[in-house]
Design a protein around this motif. Structure first.
Motif, PDB file in Angstrom:
ATOM      1  N   SER A 222     -22.776 -51.205  16.611  1.00 53.07           N
ATOM      2  CA  SER A 222     -23.022 -52.638  16.809  1.00 53.07           C
ATOM      3  C   SER A 222     -24.309 -52.898  17.583  1.00 53.07           C
ATOM      4  CB  SER A 222     -21.837 -53.280  17.553  1.00 53.07           C
ATOM      5  OG  SER A 222     -20.669 -53.186  16.782  1.00 53.07           O
ATOM      6  N   ASP A 223     -25.108 -51.862  17.766  1.00 51.07           N
ATOM      7  CA  ASP A 223     -26.362 -51.975  18.505  1.00 51.07           C
ATOM      8  C   ASP A 223     -27.410 -52.601  17.577  1.00 51.07           C
ATOM      9  OD1 ASP A 223     -29.054 -51.197  19.465  1.00 51.07           O
ATOM     10  OD2 ASP A 223     -27.938 -50.083  21.004  1.00 51.07           O
ATOM     11  N   VAL A 224     -27.856 -53.796  17.901  1.00 48.33           N
ATOM     12  CA  VAL A 224     -28.768 -54.546  17.020  1.00 48.33           C
ATOM     13  C   VAL A 224     -30.113 -53.848  16.872  1.00 48.33           C
ATOM     14  CG1 VAL A 224     -30.027 -56.717  16.731  1.00 48.33           C
ATOM     15  CG2 VAL A 224     -27.631 -56.754  17.467  1.00 48.33           C
ATOM     16  N   GLU A 225     -30.619 -53.260  17.949  1.00 43.46           N
ATOM     17  CA  GLU A 225     -31.916 -52.589  17.846  1.00 43.46           C
ATOM     18  C   GLU A 225     -31.841 -51.376  16.923  1.00 43.46           C
ATOM     19  OE1 GLU A 225     -35.390 -50.413  20.518  1.00 43.46           O
ATOM     20  OE2 GLU A 225     -33.587 -51.176  21.516  1.00 43.46           O
ATOM     21  N   ILE A 226     -30.772 -50.624  17.031  1.00 43.15           N
ATOM     22  CA  ILE A 226     -30.606 -49.468  16.142  1.00 43.15           C
ATOM     23  C   ILE A 226     -30.485 -49.944  14.696  1.00 43.15           C
ATOM     24  CG2 ILE A 226     -29.013 -47.612  15.494  1.00 43.15           C
ATOM     25  CD1 ILE A 226     -28.461 -47.205  18.473  1.00 43.15           C
ATOM     26  N   ALA A 227     -29.694 -50.986  14.496  1.00 37.73           N
ATOM     27  CA  ALA A 227     -29.531 -51.528  13.136  1.00 37.73           C
ATOM     28  C   ALA A 227     -30.862 -52.006  12.576  1.00 37.73           C
ATOM     29  CB  ALA A 227     -28.516 -52.666  13.148  1.00 37.73           C
ATOM     30  N   ARG A 228     -31.637 -52.714  13.376  1.00 37.06           N
ATOM     31  CA  ARG A 228     -32.921 -53.242  12.899  1.00 37.06           C
ATOM     32  C   ARG A 228     -33.891 -52.099  12.557  1.00 37.06           C
ATOM     33  NH1 ARG A 228     -34.211 -58.200  13.459  1.00 37.06           N
ATOM     34  NH2 ARG A 228     -32.903 -58.460  15.316  1.00 37.06           N
ATOM     35  N   THR A 229     -33.881 -51.067  13.376  1.00 39.00           N
ATOM     36  CA  THR A 229     -34.747 -49.919  13.124  1.00 39.00           C
ATOM     37  C   THR A 229     -34.364 -49.243  11.812  1.00 39.00           C
ATOM     38  OG1 THR A 229     -35.026 -49.580  15.504  1.00 39.00           O
ATOM     39  CG2 THR A 229     -35.604 -47.736  14.066  1.00 39.00           C
ATOM     40  N   ALA A 230     -33.065 -49.109  11.573  1.00 37.15           N
ATOM     41  CA  ALA A 230     -32.593 -48.518  10.311  1.00 37.15           C
ATOM     42  C   ALA A 230     -33.040 -49.366   9.119  1.00 37.15           C
ATOM     43  CB  ALA A 230     -31.078 -48.394  10.333  1.00 37.15           C
ATOM     44  N   LEU A 231     -32.950 -50.678   9.249  1.00 32.83           N
ATOM     45  CA  LEU A 231     -33.312 -51.578   8.155  1.00 32.83           C
ATOM     46  C   LEU A 231     -34.825 -51.603   7.918  1.00 32.83           C
ATOM     47  CD1 LEU A 231     -30.903 -54.531   8.960  1.00 32.83           C
ATOM     48  CD2 LEU A 231     -30.664 -52.854   7.123  1.00 32.83           C
ATOM     49  N   GLN A 232     -35.595 -51.408   8.966  1.00 32.73           N
ATOM     50  CA  GLN A 232     -37.046 -51.346   8.787  1.00 32.73           C
ATOM     51  C   GLN A 232     -37.420 -50.142   7.932  1.00 32.73           C
ATOM     52  OE1 GLN A 232     -38.266 -51.327  12.901  1.00 32.73           O
ATOM     53  NE2 GLN A 232     -38.489 -53.549  12.992  1.00 32.73           N
ATOM     54  N   GLN A 233     -36.627 -49.077   8.035  1.00 35.70           N
ATOM     55  CA  GLN A 233     -36.903 -47.874   7.248  1.00 35.70           C
ATOM     56  C   GLN A 233     -36.360 -47.996   5.829  1.00 35.70           C
ATOM     57  OE1 GLN A 233     -35.210 -44.979   5.877  1.00 35.70           O
ATOM     58  NE2 GLN A 233     -37.278 -44.259   5.375  1.00 35.70           N
ATOM     59  N   ASN A 234     -35.198 -48.642   5.692  1.00 32.59           N
ATOM     60  CA  ASN A 234     -34.568 -48.760   4.372  1.00 32.59           C
ATOM     61  C   ASN A 234     -33.648 -49.979   4.363  1.00 32.59           C
ATOM     62  OD1 ASN A 234     -32.958 -48.452   2.017  1.00 32.59           O
ATOM     63  ND2 ASN A 234     -33.302 -46.257   2.026  1.00 32.59           N
TER      64      ASN A 234
ATOM     65  N   ASN B 280     -23.710 -60.357   8.905  1.00 30.05           N
ATOM     66  CA  ASN B 280     -23.738 -61.818   8.981  1.00 30.05           C
ATOM     67  C   ASN B 280     -24.838 -62.291   9.932  1.00 30.05           C
ATOM     68  OD1 ASN B 280     -22.609 -64.390   8.226  1.00 30.05           O
ATOM     69  ND2 ASN B 280     -21.707 -64.529  10.262  1.00 30.05           N
ATOM     70  N   ASP B 281     -25.675 -61.340  10.377  1.00 29.43           N
ATOM     71  CA  ASP B 281     -26.787 -61.653  11.274  1.00 29.43           C
ATOM     72  C   ASP B 281     -28.007 -61.976  10.412  1.00 29.43           C
ATOM     73  OD1 ASP B 281     -29.231 -61.213  12.803  1.00 29.43           O
ATOM     74  OD2 ASP B 281     -27.942 -60.454  14.406  1.00 29.43           O
ATOM     75  N   ARG B 282     -28.439 -63.215  10.466  1.00 29.74           N
ATOM     76  CA  ARG B 282     -29.510 -63.672   9.572  1.00 29.74           C
ATOM     77  C   ARG B 282     -30.792 -62.863   9.743  1.00 29.74           C
ATOM     78  NH1 ARG B 282     -33.554 -67.402   8.549  1.00 29.74           N
ATOM     79  NH2 ARG B 282     -33.182 -68.690   6.692  1.00 29.74           N
ATOM     80  N   SER B 283     -31.151 -62.570  10.979  1.00 30.78           N
ATOM     81  CA  SER B 283     -32.411 -61.858  11.218  1.00 30.78           C
ATOM     82  C   SER B 283     -32.348 -60.439  10.665  1.00 30.78           C
ATOM     83  CB  SER B 283     -32.750 -61.831  12.715  1.00 30.78           C
ATOM     84  OG  SER B 283     -31.815 -61.039  13.430  1.00 30.78           O
ATOM     85  N   LEU B 284     -31.177 -59.812  10.728  1.00 31.72           N
ATOM     86  CA  LEU B 284     -31.046 -58.456  10.200  1.00 31.72           C
ATOM     87  C   LEU B 284     -31.096 -58.455   8.669  1.00 31.72           C
ATOM     88  CD1 LEU B 284     -28.350 -56.859  12.553  1.00 31.72           C
ATOM     89  CD2 LEU B 284     -30.834 -56.534  12.586  1.00 31.72           C
ATOM     90  N   VAL B 285     -30.470 -59.440   8.063  1.00 32.57           N
ATOM     91  CA  VAL B 285     -30.503 -59.522   6.595  1.00 32.57           C
ATOM     92  C   VAL B 285     -31.945 -59.785   6.130  1.00 32.57           C
ATOM     93  CG1 VAL B 285     -29.713 -60.811   4.579  1.00 32.57           C
ATOM     94  CG2 VAL B 285     -28.097 -60.195   6.382  1.00 32.57           C
ATOM     95  N   LEU B 286     -32.658 -60.634   6.823  1.00 33.08           N
ATOM     96  CA  LEU B 286     -34.058 -60.883   6.471  1.00 33.08           C
ATOM     97  C   LEU B 286     -34.885 -59.606   6.600  1.00 33.08           C
ATOM     98  CD1 LEU B 286     -34.732 -64.390   8.068  1.00 33.08           C
ATOM     99  CD2 LEU B 286     -34.792 -63.809   5.634  1.00 33.08           C
ATOM    100  N   GLN B 287     -34.606 -58.819   7.632  1.00 32.64           N
ATOM    101  CA  GLN B 287     -35.325 -57.562   7.780  1.00 32.64           C
ATOM    102  C   GLN B 287     -35.044 -56.639   6.596  1.00 32.64           C
ATOM    103  OE1 GLN B 287     -37.626 -56.305  10.347  1.00 32.64           O
ATOM    104  NE2 GLN B 287     -37.845 -55.134   8.450  1.00 32.64           N
ATOM    105  N   ALA B 288     -33.798 -56.596   6.169  1.00 31.08           N
ATOM    106  CA  ALA B 288     -33.433 -55.772   5.015  1.00 31.08           C
ATOM    107  C   ALA B 288     -34.195 -56.221   3.771  1.00 31.08           C
ATOM    108  CB  ALA B 288     -31.933 -55.833   4.774  1.00 31.08           C
ATOM    109  N   LEU B 289     -34.273 -57.527   3.561  1.00 32.35           N
ATOM    110  CA  LEU B 289     -34.975 -58.060   2.390  1.00 32.35           C
ATOM    111  C   LEU B 289     -36.461 -57.715   2.443  1.00 32.35           C
ATOM    112  CD1 LEU B 289     -33.348 -61.613   2.212  1.00 32.35           C
ATOM    113  CD2 LEU B 289     -32.809 -59.640   0.765  1.00 32.35           C
ATOM    114  N   ARG B 290     -37.042 -57.789   3.630  1.00 28.58           N
ATOM    115  CA  ARG B 290     -38.476 -57.550   3.777  1.00 28.58           C
ATOM    116  C   ARG B 290     -38.834 -56.074   3.667  1.00 28.58           C
ATOM    117  NH1 ARG B 290     -38.726 -61.924   8.766  1.00 28.58           N
ATOM    118  NH2 ARG B 290     -38.659 -63.780   7.423  1.00 28.58           N
ATOM    119  N   SER B 291     -37.851 -55.219   3.822  1.00 30.88           N
ATOM    120  CA  SER B 291     -38.102 -53.773   3.763  1.00 30.88           C
ATOM    121  C   SER B 291     -37.853 -53.198   2.368  1.00 30.88           C
ATOM    122  CB  SER B 291     -37.209 -53.040   4.770  1.00 30.88           C
ATOM    123  OG  SER B 291     -37.469 -53.459   6.085  1.00 30.88           O
TER     124      SER B 291
END
Length: 287
Positions: A88-100, A113-124
């Motif tokens: 549930s660590d947001v920074e770890i999740a965001r780092t993973a999504l930046q890679q894939n 359900n975190d909008r910023s994380l889903v956007l990061q996934a889309l942008r990556s």
């Protein structure tokens, strides 16, 4: 991975194991339990080489935030091997999504359900490359279910959010498949998707597949989109003339009757000379 065949003493020899993981991070799997659980620098070296080596870390080191961050920075899918308390660590999740971006599927529901994380996934993520000309509709859907936009892993609430879905389809028109049904009925969302991928017309609501303006935009972008326009449009001569004017290659997907229609064929050939190859034999022989 010669370390696999080494004796227990050598698998517990830090110098030997370090050299092995420098060659292949996955060699950590064959290190002794003591090294996998207690040697931070060794485990860090392994996950720097291969993020998925995180699965071979033991004890406290799989709960070590620095180790996990290093692993997901190298491979987003390493997220699945993090200790439960780090999922549930947001920074770890965001780092993973930046890679894939597809690592979104590994996140717990609250983070999907975190909008910023889903956007990061889309942008990556990059749009999938599909040769839709050769695929049946069900094959297209099945392939996108495996290789499509990370939007497919977002929460239902976010897949129904117009602004987020708009960004998704602007990046990858085929993401329309994963939008909430209400947005597949939304003309502006569908139009944005078609500007990226004409064959996304397949995923529009039936009423919009009957919309001649949208269908013309779709075929201008991709001739195969004609396959997904409503039948009444594909049989409409005036529509077919306009479609041929936008993209002569639509003859490849036209009803047989239009391949003998001199005006339709001439319109297509004026737009794209090679479209003549789809015309009926008598028109191809016409000087």
């Amino acid at each position: 991975l010669a370390l696999m065949y080494a004796s227990p003493d050598l698998q517990d020899d830090r110098h030997i194991v370090l050299e092995a993981v420098k060659q292949n991070g996955g060699a950590l799997a064959y290190a002794s339990e003591g090294l996998r659980a207690g040697d931070l620098s060794l485990v860090l070296e392994a996950v720097r080489r291969s993020g998925l080596a995180l699965q071979f870390a033991a004890g406290a080191l799989r709960r070590d935030r620095t180790v996990v961050l290093q692993a997901v920075e190298h491979c987003g899918f390493a997220f699945q091997f993090a200790a439960e308390e780090l999922l549930s660590d947001v920074e770890i999740a965001r780092t993973a999504l930046q890679q894939n971006g597809d690592a979104l599927k590994l996140l717990p529901e609250p983070l999907r359900n975190d909008r910023s994380l889903v956007l990061q996934a889309l942008r990556s993520s990059s749009p999938p490359l599909l040769k839709v000309e050769e695929l049946a509709e069900t094959e297209i859907v099945n392939m996108l279910s495996v290789r499509g936009s990370p939007l497919r892993y977002a929460s239902a609430a976010l897949r129904a959010e117009k602004a987020l879905v708009a960004e998704a389809v602007q990046r990858d028109g085929s993401a329309l498949l994963f939008a909430d049904v209400s947005l597949r009925q939304d003309r502006s969302i569908v139009q944005q998707a078609l500007r990226q991928v004409g064959w996304a017309l397949l995923f529009a609501a039936p009423a919009l597949r009957r919309d001649g303006v949208l269908a013309l935009e779709a075929v201008q972008r991709h001739s195969a989109a004609l396959r997904f326009a409503a039948e009444e449009l594909r049989r409409d001569r005036e529509f077919m003339k306009q479609a041929a004017c936008r993209n002569g290659e639509v003859l490849a997907y036209a009803e047989a009757s239009f391949l003998s229609d001199r005006e339709v064929v001439l319109t297509a050939v004026r737009q794209r000379g090679l479209a003549l190859r789809y015309a009926a034999p008598d028109l191809r022989a016409d000087r």
